[in-house]
Design a protein around this motif. Structure first.
Motif, PDB file in Angstrom:
ATOM      1  N   LEU A 102      50.393  34.943  33.170  1.00  0.00           N
ATOM      2  CA  LEU A 102      50.108  34.312  34.510  1.00  0.00           C
ATOM      3  C   LEU A 102      48.557  33.806  34.745  1.00  0.00           C
ATOM      4  O   LEU A 102      47.777  34.377  34.203  1.00  0.00           O
ATOM      5  CB  LEU A 102      50.345  35.558  35.514  1.00  0.00           C
ATOM      6  CG  LEU A 102      51.807  36.016  35.514  1.00  0.00           C
ATOM      7  CD1 LEU A 102      52.001  37.119  36.563  1.00  0.00           C
ATOM      8  CD2 LEU A 102      52.890  34.695  35.919  1.00  0.00           C
ATOM      9  N   ILE A 103      48.470  32.771  35.581  1.00  0.00           N
ATOM     10  CA  ILE A 103      47.156  32.298  35.815  1.00  0.00           C
ATOM     11  C   ILE A 103      46.414  32.982  36.934  1.00  0.00           C
ATOM     12  O   ILE A 103      47.113  33.146  37.899  1.00  0.00           O
ATOM     13  CB  ILE A 103      47.195  30.748  35.987  1.00  0.00           C
ATOM     14  CG1 ILE A 103      47.866  30.017  34.731  1.00  0.00           C
ATOM     15  CG2 ILE A 103      45.935  30.278  36.176  1.00  0.00           C
ATOM     16  CD1 ILE A 103      48.296  28.772  35.109  1.00  0.00           C
TER      17      ILE A 103
ATOM     18  N   ARG B 169      52.590  29.413  36.740  1.00  0.00           N
ATOM     19  CA  ARG B 169      53.061  30.881  37.350  1.00  0.00           C
ATOM     20  C   ARG B 169      51.724  31.534  37.606  1.00  0.00           C
ATOM     21  O   ARG B 169      51.105  32.040  36.627  1.00  0.00           O
ATOM     22  CB  ARG B 169      53.862  31.453  36.216  1.00  0.00           C
ATOM     23  CG  ARG B 169      55.182  30.798  35.865  1.00  0.00           C
ATOM     24  CD  ARG B 169      55.792  31.329  34.748  1.00  0.00           C
ATOM     25  NE  ARG B 169      56.363  32.574  34.917  1.00  0.00           N
ATOM     26  CZ  ARG B 169      55.829  33.856  34.142  1.00  0.00           C
ATOM     27  NH1 ARG B 169      54.958  33.679  33.478  1.00  0.00           N
ATOM     28  NH2 ARG B 169      56.392  35.033  34.776  1.00  0.00           N
ATOM     29  N   LEU B 170      51.334  31.866  38.801  1.00  0.00           N
ATOM     30  CA  LEU B 170      50.142  32.134  39.204  1.00  0.00           C
ATOM     31  C   LEU B 170      50.216  33.785  39.252  1.00  0.00           C
ATOM     32  O   LEU B 170      51.136  34.497  39.525  1.00  0.00           O
ATOM     33  CB  LEU B 170      49.575  31.917  40.725  1.00  0.00           C
ATOM     34  CG  LEU B 170      49.622  30.186  40.824  1.00  0.00           C
ATOM     35  CD1 LEU B 170      49.213  29.983  42.227  1.00  0.00           C
ATOM     36  CD2 LEU B 170      48.435  29.599  39.874  1.00  0.00           C
ATOM     37  N   ALA B 171      49.182  34.482  39.210  1.00  0.00           N
ATOM     38  CA  ALA B 171      49.041  36.013  39.083  1.00  0.00           C
ATOM     39  C   ALA B 171      48.515  36.220  40.580  1.00  0.00           C
ATOM     40  O   ALA B 171      47.623  36.949  41.000  1.00  0.00           O
ATOM     41  CB  ALA B 171      48.015  36.261  38.339  1.00  0.00           C
TER      42      ALA B 171
ATOM     43  N   ARG C  89      49.665  41.166  39.113  1.00  0.00           N
ATOM     44  CA  ARG C  89      49.473  40.011  40.034  1.00  0.00           C
ATOM     45  C   ARG C  89      48.527  40.655  41.282  1.00  0.00           C
ATOM     46  O   ARG C  89      48.571  41.668  41.916  1.00  0.00           O
ATOM     47  CB  ARG C  89      50.567  39.555  40.777  1.00  0.00           C
ATOM     48  CG  ARG C  89      51.445  38.778  39.934  1.00  0.00           C
ATOM     49  CD  ARG C  89      52.473  37.920  40.403  1.00  0.00           C
ATOM     50  NE  ARG C  89      53.535  38.691  40.854  1.00  0.00           N
ATOM     51  CZ  ARG C  89      54.639  38.046  41.885  1.00  0.00           C
ATOM     52  NH1 ARG C  89      54.478  37.044  42.298  1.00  0.00           N
ATOM     53  NH2 ARG C  89      55.646  38.987  42.303  1.00  0.00           N
ATOM     54  N   MET C  90      47.357  39.663  41.775  1.00  0.00           N
ATOM     55  CA  MET C  90      46.718  39.933  42.789  1.00  0.00           C
ATOM     56  C   MET C  90      47.674  39.897  44.066  1.00  0.00           C
ATOM     57  O   MET C  90      48.287  38.974  44.314  1.00  0.00           O
ATOM     58  CB  MET C  90      45.670  39.135  42.888  1.00  0.00           C
ATOM     59  CG  MET C  90      44.567  39.517  44.097  1.00  0.00           C
ATOM     60  SD  MET C  90      42.875  38.416  44.228  1.00  0.00           S
ATOM     61  CE  MET C  90      42.149  39.172  45.570  1.00  0.00           C
TER      62      MET C  90
ATOM     63  N   ARG D 115      44.560  42.556  40.799  1.00  0.00           N
ATOM     64  CA  ARG D 115      45.583  42.235  39.709  1.00  0.00           C
ATOM     65  C   ARG D 115      45.912  43.458  38.998  1.00  0.00           C
ATOM     66  O   ARG D 115      47.083  43.610  38.803  1.00  0.00           O
ATOM     67  CB  ARG D 115      45.154  40.925  38.915  1.00  0.00           C
ATOM     68  CG  ARG D 115      46.045  40.743  37.876  1.00  0.00           C
ATOM     69  CD  ARG D 115      45.413  39.377  37.068  1.00  0.00           C
ATOM     70  NE  ARG D 115      46.343  39.028  36.030  1.00  0.00           N
ATOM     71  CZ  ARG D 115      46.693  37.887  35.397  1.00  0.00           C
ATOM     72  NH1 ARG D 115      45.589  37.032  35.601  1.00  0.00           N
ATOM     73  NH2 ARG D 115      47.314  37.714  34.546  1.00  0.00           N
ATOM     74  N   ASP D 116      44.962  44.082  38.410  1.00  0.00           N
ATOM     75  CA  ASP D 116      45.224  45.103  37.621  1.00  0.00           C
ATOM     76  C   ASP D 116      45.426  46.525  38.344  1.00  0.00           C
ATOM     77  O   ASP D 116      45.758  47.632  37.558  1.00  0.00           O
ATOM     78  CB  ASP D 116      44.116  45.312  36.501  1.00  0.00           C
ATOM     79  CG  ASP D 116      43.914  44.102  35.535  1.00  0.00           C
ATOM     80  OD1 ASP D 116      45.232  43.295  35.500  1.00  0.00           O
ATOM     81  OD2 ASP D 116      42.707  43.796  35.228  1.00  0.00           O
TER      82      ASP D 116
END
Length: 412
Positions: free
Chosen positions: A10-11, A279-281, A348-349, A391-392
């Motif tokens: 994911l970006i 595909r966004l994060a 994901r954020m 995100r993490d």
């Protein structure tokens, strides 16, 4: 254009934004507009003041102007002149005298202090005494204390606000050079969508994305070309894209951008220009498309209403600002204490929605919305901030601090 279609990961939002803005430059054209019509426009150049402001020393309140060195020397002063706002103050103030003066009126030569009228007592002989003495220089606005001649009043790239217009008018500027309004075409797709106000067949929903995105575009000062609701049919979409490209600087679609989806939007973009599917994060809003048409840029948003709003707000708004030449301000992120736990999976954020408030104890707190579904516009309508969950990171317990981003003028 950098291709990330086949990127296995994911970006991040930051990486996606960097790619979006990498080769963007604002139009070099400009137009002159009357300051009264300039609200929301982006300044093309720095604006320099043609004068000092205030243009002369003047009184900050109704009262009595006198020589500061006379204070403490005598108790009563003879009223030797009266000066109204707009009067020319040319008569030198004599020692031991004062001038009756109104707010905004020019200070007479020799005077440097004003005593407010609430601290004054007059007699029938035309003299005045003071119950409370000011410091020398009190209640006087000095020439140029706000702006000096040739100072930069406003920097180029600023989106003008009401106070800016008053500031420009206050230094005598009636016309400014601004960037042209960006033309944005909006296309909504989806065979399951119906126009509000029409009967709703089984299996359908009412289209709402145009009703959220168009007001946001207008608040950004864009000229909006509303292409309406276009059916998922190749010829109809091709016609809509060609017309949009001819009329706009940026074409935005909602729906039909899921990675791997066999949709006609991608087919048309491949024919007419180029498209990358990302595909966004980010949650909500993982699918996102970016590309180009012969005469415009293209952005494809997810179809779910909250996903469309979040990706528009976080990615498309900075793109529009760059295309308009606006200097982007850093977003103000605050810390607030959670009223209740929030659930989140790493990867994901997450831009969850909630209500930030100040407790009786003066603590900044946030109440997450009970539901966080990407189709639930109530989560935006009933909130005033994003909860920014990294995100993490994972779930957070009540009474822990999280970062919050207050909704700006586009969402409030």
């Amino acid at each position: 254009m950098m291709s990330v279609c086949d990127h296995p990961d994911l970006i991040s939002v930051e990486s996606a934004l960097a790619i979006l803005l990498a080769d963007v430059s604002a139009s070099k054209t400009r137009e002159n507009v009357n300051v009264m019509e300039a609200d929301g426009r982006v300044l093309a150049d720095d604006v320099f003041s043609p004068m000092a402001h205030p243009p002369a020393d003047n009184s900050a309140m109704d009262g009595y102007a006198l020589r500061g060195k006379d204070l403490g020397v005598q108790q009563w002063f003879r009223i030797s002149q009266r000066i109204l706002a707009g009067d020319m103050a040319t008569e030198e103030l004599e020692p031991g005298c004062c001038a009756r003066i109104m707010t905004g009126a020019a200070i007479p030569p020799g005077a440097d202090t004003v005593v407010m009228q609430e601290n004054a007592e007059t007699n029938d002989a035309g003299w005045v005494g003071f119950s409370k003495l000011p410091k020398i220089g009190d209640n006087v606005r000095l020439r140029g204390e706000e702006i000096n001649q040739d100072d930069v009043v406003l920097k180029g790239g600023r989106r003008l606000r009401p106070a800016d217009l008053g500031l420009l008018a206050g230094v005598g500027i009636a016309e400014v050079s601004v960037k042209p309004r960006l033309k944005v075409a909006l296309i909504a797709t989806g065979d399951e969508l119906c126009q509000p106000g029409t009967p709703l067949p089984d299996g359908h929903i009412y289209e709402s994305n145009r009703y959220t995105l168009i007001p946001m575009l207008k608040r950004l000062g864009c000229d909006v070309v509303d292409m309406g609701l276009v059916e998922d049919e190749l010829d109809a979409l091709r016609t809509a894209f060609v017309q949009a490209d001819q009329q706009a600087d940026l074409v935005v679609t909602t729906g039909g951008v899921s990675v791997g989806e066999a949709d006609f939007c991608r087919t048309v973009l491949d024919e007419l220009g180029s498209i990358d599917l990302w595909r966004l994060a980010i949650k909500p809003g993982k699918p996102f498309a970016f590309g180009s048409l012969p005469d415009s840029r293209y952005v494809g948003l997810p179809g779910n209403p909250v996903s469309a709003m979040v990706t528009f707000h976080q990615l498309v708004v900075p793109l529009i600002q760059a295309m308009e030449g606006e200097t982007r301000e850093n977003q103000l992120v605050l810390k607030a204490t959670l009223d209740q736990p929030v659930r989140k999976r790493p990867g994901r954020m997450d831009f969850q929605r909630g209500q930030v408030y100040v407790s009786e104890a003066g603590e900044l707190r946030v109440r997450p919305h009970k539901r966080q579904g990407s189709s639930l516009l109530t989560t935006v309508s009933q909130s005033n901030a994003y909860l920014l969950l990294p995100r993490d990171g994972g779930s957070q317990e009540a009474e822990t601090q999280v970062s919050v981003l207050m909704f700006d003028r586009l969402l409030n």
